[in-house]
Design an enzyme around this catalytic site. Structure first.
Site, PDB file in Angstrom:
ATOM      1  CB  CYS A   1      -0.621  -5.398  11.106  1.00 45.72           C
ATOM      2  SG  CYS A   1      -1.550  -3.990  10.620  1.00 45.72           S
TER       3      CYS A   1
ATOM      4  CG  HIS B   1       7.053  -3.388  11.112  1.00 43.09           C
ATOM      5  ND1 HIS B   1       6.286  -4.477  11.433  1.00 43.09           N
ATOM      6  CD2 HIS B   1       6.191  -2.393  10.815  1.00 43.09           C
ATOM      7  CE1 HIS B   1       5.020  -4.146  11.351  1.00 43.09           C
ATOM      8  NE2 HIS B   1       4.924  -2.898  10.974  1.00 43.09           N
TER       9      HIS B   1
HETATM   10  N1  GLN Z   1      -3.721  -4.602   2.691  1.00 44.15           N
HETATM   11  C1  GLN Z   1      -2.928  -3.625   3.372  1.00 44.15           C
HETATM   12  C2  GLN Z   1      -1.508  -3.656   2.838  1.00 44.15           C
HETATM   13  O1  GLN Z   1      -1.035  -4.669   2.491  1.00 44.15           O
HETATM   14  C3  GLN Z   1      -2.913  -3.853   4.847  1.00 44.15           C
HETATM   15  C4  GLN Z   1      -2.177  -2.784   5.584  1.00 44.15           C
HETATM   16  C5  GLN Z   1      -2.290  -2.882   7.081  1.00 44.15           C
HETATM   17  O2  GLN Z   1      -2.774  -3.834   7.611  1.00 44.15           O
HETATM   18  N2  GLN Z   1      -1.843  -1.893   7.790  1.00 44.15           N
HETATM   19  O3  GLN Z   1      -0.849  -2.659   2.784  1.00 44.15           O
HETATM   20 ZN    ZN Z   2      -1.097  -5.116   8.545  1.00 45.92          ZN
END
Ligand code: GLN
Ligand code: ZN
Length: 762
Positions: A651, A702
């Site tokens: 991310c 977000h």
């Molecule tokens: N699989 C996790 C989620 O969906 C990924 C979280 C992340 O990348 N921070 O919460």
């Molecule tokens: Zn993520």
């Protein structure tokens, strides 16, 4: 006589008092006075904790962030907040957290101001607010906060050493929105520092700690010259500057640092120990040598006897010019290991948090100043704790070592290359073009959290807990079917945190009860502690994923956290290289991947959200890290048949400088964050001829905003100009656990519609 000092102390409070009062204040449930009262109590308490130090840091305390404090002090707030009074608390938090449109409009007739950008503080998991500058930035000193804290400390009889962020590091951290060079502002910035130092001298300060951690990074000539220029301008009668460097060795900047006209230099002697002989030679006859001999980045007890052996000749040579300290500010460790009474006693005995680290330093001082015999009992106790840890069979586990010895190069290798794999996978999965999926988690509702909490505290039976989780999974599956998503997830209801969930089930991990570390503002994390060889005693996710798959005929994606992320978000062993611990984690995840495959799960996602976070501070060390980190991912992921589709997720949106490593991970599908960068970051994937499938996030999770189908169609259409459409997936930026169903449902509905629109167009 050796001196002990500290560089900085955790400010959130042992019981996270600062967090709670901040959040109360932001909710409007506490007055400014109440907030300031708690802050002042915390400062007093922390000074008491540090009272055995000869010099105690003052000004390291912050209500939100020390870099924002510096920006306020230097009168440099982002232009969009220029209409607000610069030193008021409301302004401070507006910069830190942003102002919503209507809030700002009603308050001052302006539109909302976005919060300052936040980014990682060097290679830690702390995040600071990036100073914004432009070619015409002017500085003006507001030293009130620091002077007030100094006066407060003096009143309490604290031997105060004010701490400030150095001018070069400040400019280096700053971002110029107009593309200008922040370093060009140095001449405008220095007068503020000169005035500040003279004010501190007037206020009775003797030593001032000036932090310049960028001295442990690779600096070009301009920056090196700027150091000499700046520090020659900062000499000040009555003030002695201690130039503090940390997070690594000085290496090629060592000579430069030694030549600066300061009264002393602090070196991180944990990571930079090799620098010590040269530093001791080049420092000159008058400067103080401060050695950070206790690790401020980890939670293990120091081997005091070994440290003394090493320090003795240096203490001999430097005598009262030798200072001892933690390697860096103690901001990056929790406060007190003694309160961890729930923890396995044996392991607790190996730990040192901030308070214990300071006690170690005073013990070292005592031994050096009065002879080791004077503290023989305590040194013997330390030796036996160190020995117990080294010899523990929980640290070195024969079975893990044996398993490890079998690993060879083939473990990281898929049977076939991507083109062959993807054909086989496509035939089995039969997905439509622009397949839709999500990143893993669905909203963690109050109900879900309550159930997990009750189970943890013993108030809920295992059976009832499992029934509640199964119900949450079933609901998530049915919602996804109704929405018409193509690849489903189970929703991660059973997971509190993406590392903790796995760590709790693996051997070699331990968890503290109160081991909180500030991540940013009021946000804290409680990093797991990896103390020993990693072993997976039983499958960790298979039952839940199998159950989820049993509810649908659509493919169910198994969801795991990758080895690099687990490593980077934990306190790790200091008795073996990080790479080795990472490989052990990889073997545990590999076994889980293979169990999922055996259970009939055809798509497995291995999240590596923190891969970038492990990048070393010096560029020259990046490749070494990426080599072992990517190999660990490959070992974890690649023990499967061609038909099994491996996904990974990251991310963030910076891939320019690591695209080769990302490609080498060779995941069949990678999902990334892109919605905020308008797909521009895909260019690097195109330019690199990245061959595998990509899911560029089309929905910014977000933000509470619900993107329309048209917006998402536009984003994917843009993406398709860069990456061939047949290799694109459609998904959000990240997991949805922090969002509410009211937001998630319409957003995903729009997302599915967007994919359908694109399929019709194609
Ligand atoms: N699989 C996790 C989620 O969906 C990924 C979280 C992340 O990348 N921070 O919460
Ligand atoms: Zn993520």
């Amino acid at each position: 006589m050796v001196t002990v000092h500290n560089l900085g102390y955790p400010r959130i409070g042992a019981a996270r008092e600062l967090k709670f009062v901040l959040e109360k204040y932001w909710r409007g449930d506490a007055h400014e006075q109440q907030l300031q009262g708690v802050a002042s109590e915390l400062r007093q308490q922390h000074w008491t904790h540090q009272q055995a130090c000869d010099w105690v840091p003052v000004g390291d305390f912050s209500l939100y962030d020390q870099v924002l404090d510096a920006s306020v002090m230097l009168g440099n707030l982002p232009a969009r907040f220029a209409h607000l009074p610069p030193t008021e608390l409301a302004t401070y938090f507006a910069v830190a957290r942003g102002v919503q449109g209507d809030e700002a409009a009603s308050a001052c007739g302006h539109h909302g101001g976005d919060a300052a950008e936040m980014t990682k503080w060097f290679d830690t998991n702390y995040h600071y607010l990036v100073p914004e500058v432009s070619a015409d930035t002017q500085f003006s000193l507001n030293s009130e906060r620091l002077l007030t804290q100094l006066a407060e400390a003096h009143r309490l009889g604290v031997r105060a050493k004010p701490v400030i962020l150095g001018p070069l590091t400040y400019l280096w951290l700053a971002k110029a929105k107009d593309g200008s060079d922040p370093l060009a502002l140095l001449d405008r910035l220095l007068p503020a520092y000169q005035t500040l130092l003279s004010q501190l001298a007037d206020a009775g300060a003797d030593w001032v700690q000036i932090d310049e951690p960028i001295l442990v990074t690779e600096l070009d000539h301009n920056w090196q010259h700027a150091f000499s220029r700046a520090y020659h301008g900062l000499q000040q009668r009555g003030i002695r500057l201690l130039l503090a460097t940390y997070f690594g060795p000085l290496r090629d900047n060592l000579q430069l640092a030694c030549q600066l006209p300061v009264a002393g230099i602090h070196l991180d002697a944990v990571r930079g120990r090799d620098d010590v002989p040269r530093l001791a030679d080049w420092l000159g006859d008058h400067k103080v040598l401060s050695l950070g001999v206790v690790d401020g980045r980890n939670i293990w007890r120091t081997d005091l006897n070994a440290t003394l052996d090493w320090l003795a000749p240096i203490a001999e040579k430097f005598s009262q010019r030798l200072w001892l300290a933690p390697s860096c500010s103690l901001l990056h460790v929790p406060v007190d290991a003694d309160v961890e009474t729930d923890m396995d006693r044996e392991i607790q005995g190996w730990l040192a948090f901030a308070r214990q680290k300071l006690a170690e330093l005073t013990l070292l001082r005592h031994a050096l100043n009065h002879g080791r015999d004077s503290v023989a009992g305590q040194l013997a106790a330390n030796a036996s704790a160190i020995r117990a840890r080294r010899e523990s069979r929980r640290v070195t586990v024969a079975a893990v070592q044996k398993h490890f010895a079998q690993v060879d190069g083939s473990w990281g290798q898929r049977a076939s290359a991507y083109p062959q794999r993807s054909e086989k996978q496509a035939a089995i999965l039969a997905l439509p073009p622009f397949p839709t999926t999500t990143i893993g988690s669905f909203p963690q509702t109050a109900d879900i959290r309550k159930v997990r909490k009750q189970y943890k505290s013993g108030a809920l039976s295992e059976q009832n807990y499992r029934a509640a989780m199964a119900a949450a999974i079933a609901e998530a599956v049915s919602i996804q079917e109704q929405l018409g998503l193509d690849v489903l997830v189970h929703g991660e209801a059973e997971r509190n945190d993406m590392v903790e969930y796995f760590g709790e089930q693996l051997e070699g991990f331990v968890f503290s009860r109160c081991g909180w570390v500030q991540s940013y503002g009021s946000r804290c994390v409680k990093p797991p502690i990896i103390y020993g060889d990693i072993q997976r005693p039983y499958p960790m996710t298979v039952d839940w994923i199998k159950y989820a798959q049993s509810l649908t005929s659509k493919p169910m994606k198994g969801m795991l956290t990758g080895p690099v992320t687990m490593l980077n978000w934990s306190f790790v062993r200091d008795d073996q290289p990080r790479s080795l611990t990472c490989q052990q984690l990889a073997l545990a995840i590999r076994a889980e991947v293979q169990d999922l495959e055996r259970a009939g799960i055809g798509i497995i996602q291995i999240d590596e959200a923190a891969l970038r976070e492990g990048l070393p501070l010096r560029r020259s060390e990046w490749q070494g890290y990426l080599n072992w980190a990517v190999e660990a991912f490959r070992v974890a992921a690649n023990g499967v048949a061609d038909e099994t589709q491996i996904h990974t997720h990251m991310c963030y949106s910076e891939f320019n400088d690591i695209i080769g490593a990302i490609a080498h991970m060779d995941a069949d599908v990678i999902t990334i964050e892109t919605s905020r960068s308008h797909m521009e970051l895909l260019d690097v994937f195109r330019d690199f001829h990245y061959p595998n499938q990509i899911g560029p996030g089309v929905y910014d999770i977000h933000s509470p905003a619900i993107p329309s189908a048209e917006q998402m169609v536009a984003l994917i259409t843009r993406a398709a100009q860069t990456i061939p459409a047949e290799r694109l997936w459609v998904n959000p930026d990240c997991g949805l656990k922090t969002r509410r169903w009211e937001e998630v449902l319409p957003a995903l509905r729009h997302m599915v519609n967007a994919a359908q629109t694109l399929r019709e167009k194609a």
